[in-house]
Design an enzyme around this catalytic site. Structure first.
Site, mmCIF file in Angstrom:
data_model
loop_
_atom_site.group_PDB
_atom_site.id
_atom_site.type_symbol
_atom_site.label_atom_id
_atom_site.label_comp_id
_atom_site.label_asym_id
_atom_site.label_seq_id
_atom_site.Cartn_x
_atom_site.Cartn_y
_atom_site.Cartn_z
ATOM 1 N N LYS A 96 90.526 35.198 -80.688
ATOM 2 C CA LYS A 96 91.051 34.881 -81.723
ATOM 3 C C LYS A 96 90.360 35.396 -83.011
ATOM 4 C CE LYS A 96 92.368 30.744 -79.096
ATOM 5 N NZ LYS A 96 91.865 29.468 -78.989
ATOM 6 N N GLY A 97 89.349 35.578 -82.701
ATOM 7 C CA GLY A 97 88.412 35.562 -84.110
ATOM 8 C C GLY A 97 88.679 36.742 -85.108
ATOM 9 N N ASP A 130 85.779 40.227 -84.900
ATOM 10 C CA ASP A 130 85.574 39.375 -86.146
ATOM 11 C C ASP A 130 83.945 39.672 -86.559
ATOM 12 O OD1 ASP A 130 84.467 38.012 -84.124
ATOM 13 O OD2 ASP A 130 85.351 36.198 -84.461
ATOM 14 N N ASP A 172 77.595 39.990 -83.210
ATOM 15 C CA ASP A 172 76.270 39.172 -83.311
ATOM 16 C C ASP A 172 75.290 39.709 -82.195
ATOM 17 O OD1 ASP A 172 74.625 36.909 -83.456
ATOM 18 O OD2 ASP A 172 75.794 35.540 -82.087
ATOM 19 N N LYS A 224 75.912 40.626 -88.059
ATOM 20 C CA LYS A 224 74.566 39.947 -88.347
ATOM 21 C C LYS A 224 73.324 41.029 -88.244
ATOM 22 C CE LYS A 224 76.100 35.429 -87.093
ATOM 23 N NZ LYS A 224 75.904 34.244 -85.954
ATOM 24 N N PHE A 273 75.221 31.026 -88.903
ATOM 25 C CA PHE A 273 76.395 30.906 -88.219
ATOM 26 C C PHE A 273 77.348 30.683 -89.318
ATOM 27 C CE2 PHE A 273 79.680 28.377 -86.350
ATOM 28 C CZ PHE A 273 80.033 29.159 -85.103
ATOM 29 N N VAL A 274 78.338 31.410 -89.165
ATOM 30 C CA VAL A 274 79.470 31.369 -90.589
ATOM 31 C C VAL A 274 80.934 31.261 -89.976
ATOM 32 C CG1 VAL A 274 78.319 33.057 -91.941
ATOM 33 C CG2 VAL A 274 79.812 33.874 -90.304
ATOM 34 N N ASP A 304 85.629 30.876 -86.325
ATOM 35 C CA ASP A 304 85.773 29.342 -85.787
ATOM 36 C C ASP A 304 84.409 28.686 -85.606
ATOM 37 O OD1 ASP A 304 85.608 30.365 -83.213
ATOM 38 O OD2 ASP A 304 86.049 28.560 -82.501
ATOM 39 N N ARG A 308 89.185 28.706 -89.062
ATOM 40 C CA ARG A 308 89.742 29.895 -88.748
ATOM 41 C C ARG A 308 90.669 30.300 -90.011
ATOM 42 N NH1 ARG A 308 88.615 32.190 -83.678
ATOM 43 N NH2 ARG A 308 88.784 30.814 -81.832
HETATM 44 P P1 IMP Z 1 78.323 38.895 -79.579
HETATM 45 O O1 IMP Z 1 79.164 39.141 -78.325
HETATM 46 O O2 IMP Z 1 77.064 37.889 -79.675
HETATM 47 O O3 IMP Z 1 78.102 39.938 -80.417
HETATM 48 O O4 IMP Z 1 79.312 37.707 -80.340
HETATM 49 C C1 IMP Z 1 80.775 38.042 -80.559
HETATM 50 C C2 IMP Z 1 81.369 36.891 -80.709
HETATM 51 O O5 IMP Z 1 80.702 35.661 -81.063
HETATM 52 C C3 IMP Z 1 82.405 36.912 -81.634
HETATM 53 O O6 IMP Z 1 83.342 37.554 -81.618
HETATM 54 C C4 IMP Z 1 82.628 35.386 -82.326
HETATM 55 O O7 IMP Z 1 83.742 35.094 -81.755
HETATM 56 C C5 IMP Z 1 81.344 34.804 -81.835
HETATM 57 N N1 IMP Z 1 80.281 34.635 -82.782
HETATM 58 C C6 IMP Z 1 79.179 34.916 -83.250
HETATM 59 N N2 IMP Z 1 78.733 34.681 -84.394
HETATM 60 C C7 IMP Z 1 79.491 33.850 -84.827
HETATM 61 C C8 IMP Z 1 79.430 33.017 -86.122
HETATM 62 O O8 IMP Z 1 78.499 33.163 -86.918
HETATM 63 N N3 IMP Z 1 80.524 32.194 -86.387
HETATM 64 C C9 IMP Z 1 81.669 32.227 -85.300
HETATM 65 N N4 IMP Z 1 81.787 32.744 -84.434
HETATM 66 C C10 IMP Z 1 80.668 33.737 -83.988
HETATM 67 MG MG MG Z 2 85.472 34.934 -81.080
#
Ligand code: IMP
Ligand code: MG
Length: 179
Positions: free
Chosen positions: A42-43, A99, A102, A130, A151-152, A158, A164
């Site tokens: 949903k991000g 969104d 990470d 990030k 963390f944001v 969320d 959100r």
């Molecule tokens: P990744 O697969 O580790 O790149 O993470 C991506 C997903 O992790 C994003 O779509 C977010 O839903 C969640 N996420 C990563 N960092 C944050 C944060 O700082 N706040 C909220 N959600 C996060």
């Molecule tokens: Mg997400």
């Protein structure tokens, strides 16, 4: 809700100006024809809604539900596809929106699935990236803002399903995030 925020990292007006620029780049970059936008729920919902209204091009929207976080503030390391139906992407020029970048696992996994499903091209866009070492290196074509490794929440992002709808990106107070 705002009492839980320690500081605003990116204000609403700043986000809006950046989206104007990214929308212009998307209009220029994509070849003629209807582009297919895939929104990761949903991000990316808030980011996508605000960005796509600025893109003056014919486009279609699909959504995908994937999960890599399970309520906490760090990645679980596994990407789950939660939908029963996968969008028809064969020979399409796809813009994949999330969104935040990470660990990179989500975008990497979804991009790979789209490529395997026959997409002509997969471009990616994130509101936030990030600044950190990633488990999976993914090239992102459109990045709203680079932020530190913290963390944001807000503007679609969320913490345990909340925050959100904040119109800005902010950092939660440590006592709320349990860190
Ligand atoms: P990744 O697969 O580790 O790149 O993470 C991506 C997903 O992790 C994003 O779509 C977010 O839903 C969640 N996420 C990563 N960092 C944050 C944060 O700082 N706040 C909220 N959600 C996060
Ligand atoms: Mg997400």
């Amino acid at each position: 809700m705002r009492d839980d925020i320690e500081r605003v990292l990116i204000a609403e007006e700043v986000i809006e100006k950046r989206l104007d620029l990214i929308a212009g780049e998307i209009e220029r970059d994509f070849p003629e024809g209807t582009l297919l936008v895939i929104i990761l729920l949903k991000g990316a919902l808030v980011f996508a809604a605000d960005l796509l209204r600025r893109v003056a091009r014919p486009l279609e929207i699909e959504c995908l539900n994937v999960a890599s976080y399970h309520g906490g503030t760090s990645s679980s390391g596994q990407v789950d596809f939660l939908d029963r139906r996968f969008p028809e992407v064969k020979d399409r020029h796809v813009l994949l929106l999330d969104d935040i970048l990470d660990t990179g696992r989500t975008l990497h996994a979804v991009k790979q699935r789209l490529t395997e499903a026959g997409a002509a091209a997969v471009h990616t866009g994130v509101l936030l990236a990030k600044d950190k070492e990633r488990s999976e290196e993914v090239e992102v074509d459109y990045t709203g803002f680079r932020i530190g490794d913290e963390f944001v929440v807000g503007y679609g992002l969320d913490y345990q399903g909340r925050y959100r709808n904040l119109p800005y990106v902010g950092v939660l107070k440590g006592e709320i995030a349990g860190i």
